[in-house]
Design an enzyme around this catalytic site. Structure first.
Site, PDB file in Angstrom:
ATOM      1  N   TYR A   1      35.106  28.533  38.505  1.00 18.69           N
ATOM      2  CA  TYR A   1      34.332  29.616  39.115  1.00 18.69           C
ATOM      3  C   TYR A   1      32.983  29.104  39.612  1.00 18.69           C
ATOM      4  O   TYR A   1      32.561  29.391  40.748  1.00 18.69           O
ATOM      5  CB  TYR A   1      34.134  30.737  38.100  1.00 18.69           C
ATOM      6  CG  TYR A   1      33.289  31.884  38.605  1.00 18.69           C
ATOM      7  CD1 TYR A   1      33.829  32.840  39.467  1.00 18.69           C
ATOM      8  CD2 TYR A   1      31.960  32.012  38.222  1.00 18.69           C
ATOM      9  CE1 TYR A   1      33.056  33.890  39.929  1.00 18.69           C
ATOM     10  CE2 TYR A   1      31.185  33.067  38.683  1.00 18.69           C
ATOM     11  CZ  TYR A   1      31.734  33.998  39.538  1.00 18.69           C
ATOM     12  OH  TYR A   1      30.970  35.030  39.999  1.00 18.69           O
TER      13      TYR A   1
ATOM     14  N   LYS B   1      31.327  28.944  43.519  1.00 25.31           N
ATOM     15  CA  LYS B   1      30.051  29.558  43.875  1.00 25.31           C
ATOM     16  C   LYS B   1      29.040  28.528  44.368  1.00 25.31           C
ATOM     17  O   LYS B   1      28.172  28.837  45.188  1.00 25.31           O
ATOM     18  CB  LYS B   1      29.485  30.323  42.677  1.00 25.31           C
ATOM     19  CG  LYS B   1      30.258  31.585  42.342  1.00 25.31           C
ATOM     20  CD  LYS B   1      30.256  32.562  43.513  1.00 25.31           C
ATOM     21  CE  LYS B   1      30.908  33.880  43.179  1.00 25.31           C
ATOM     22  NZ  LYS B   1      30.865  34.847  44.303  1.00 25.31           N
TER      23      LYS B   1
END
Length: 206
Positions: A57, A61
């Site tokens: 994740y 990002k």
């Protein structure tokens, strides 16, 4: 990250990175036709803060942050600003569902590590995005709402190194910084002398 599957990686990158790429690609084209505007992407504090089970994740990002800064440098001359918000913990429906799970980290422990005494709301993130889209942020691009605005590295003005002249300037038109500082110190000392101003120091030839 080591336990993540290739399918998990592809799914996260397809939504968080490729999705932002496709949005900005078409947003820039539309805004360019209207004479300027602003784009705000949504990243995450996870792009900088490493946590367990957040490797994939956070990587996705971090890609958003780089695309934001790169695009800001590319389209700034076209009157298009590109920024991002990088929120920490906002109590969205997805986050609320996570903390309702038995194996979740206690929410009270998370709040204890925050600077404020409560978690944020999606409206808090929306207000930050609204500011970056407004005229109040007309001189902000390539920054984020967590660390503050910054100029993209690719458009920063290079600074000369101390004691060395730029070759693009004639020696007498652009004296070395070290020579100039010595000249100023000598002039100041002479002006402050009780005997009055002394002779000017000889100019050093290049």
């Amino acid at each position: 990250l080591a336990d993540g599957s290739e399918q998990d990686f592809d799914a996260l990158m397809a939504v968080n990175a490729k999705g932002v790429f496709l949005c900005m690609k078409h947003e820039v084209r539309c805004i360019r036709e209207t004479g300027g505007g602003a784009i705000v992407n949504v990243s995450s504090v996870s792009r900088l803060r490493t946590t367990k089970a957040q490797g994939l994740y956070g990587t996705s990002k971090a890609a958003v942050t780089y695309m934001t800064k790169a695009t800001a440098a590319e389209v700034g001359k076209q009157r298009i600003r590109v920024n991002e918000i990088a929120p920490a913990l906002l109590m969205s429906d997805m986050v609320r569902q996570y903390f309702e799970q038995p194996e979740a980290v206690p929410l009270a422990g998370v709040i204890a590590r925050l600077a404020l005494d409560h978690v944020g709301s999606p409206e808090d993130g929306a207000r930050a995005a609204l500011f970056l889209c407004s005229d109040a942020a007309s001189y902000i691009t390539g920054g984020d709402a967590r660390r503050g605005p910054q100029t993209p590295p690719s458009v920063r003005t290079p600074r000369p190194s101390p004691g060395r002249c730029r070759r693009s300037h004639p020696p007498l038109a652009q004296p070395c910084l070290r020579t100039r500082s010595r000249h100023l110190r000598g002039s100041t000392a002479s002006r402050n002398s009780p005997d009055g101003p002394g002779p000017a120091p000889p100019r050093r030839r290049a």
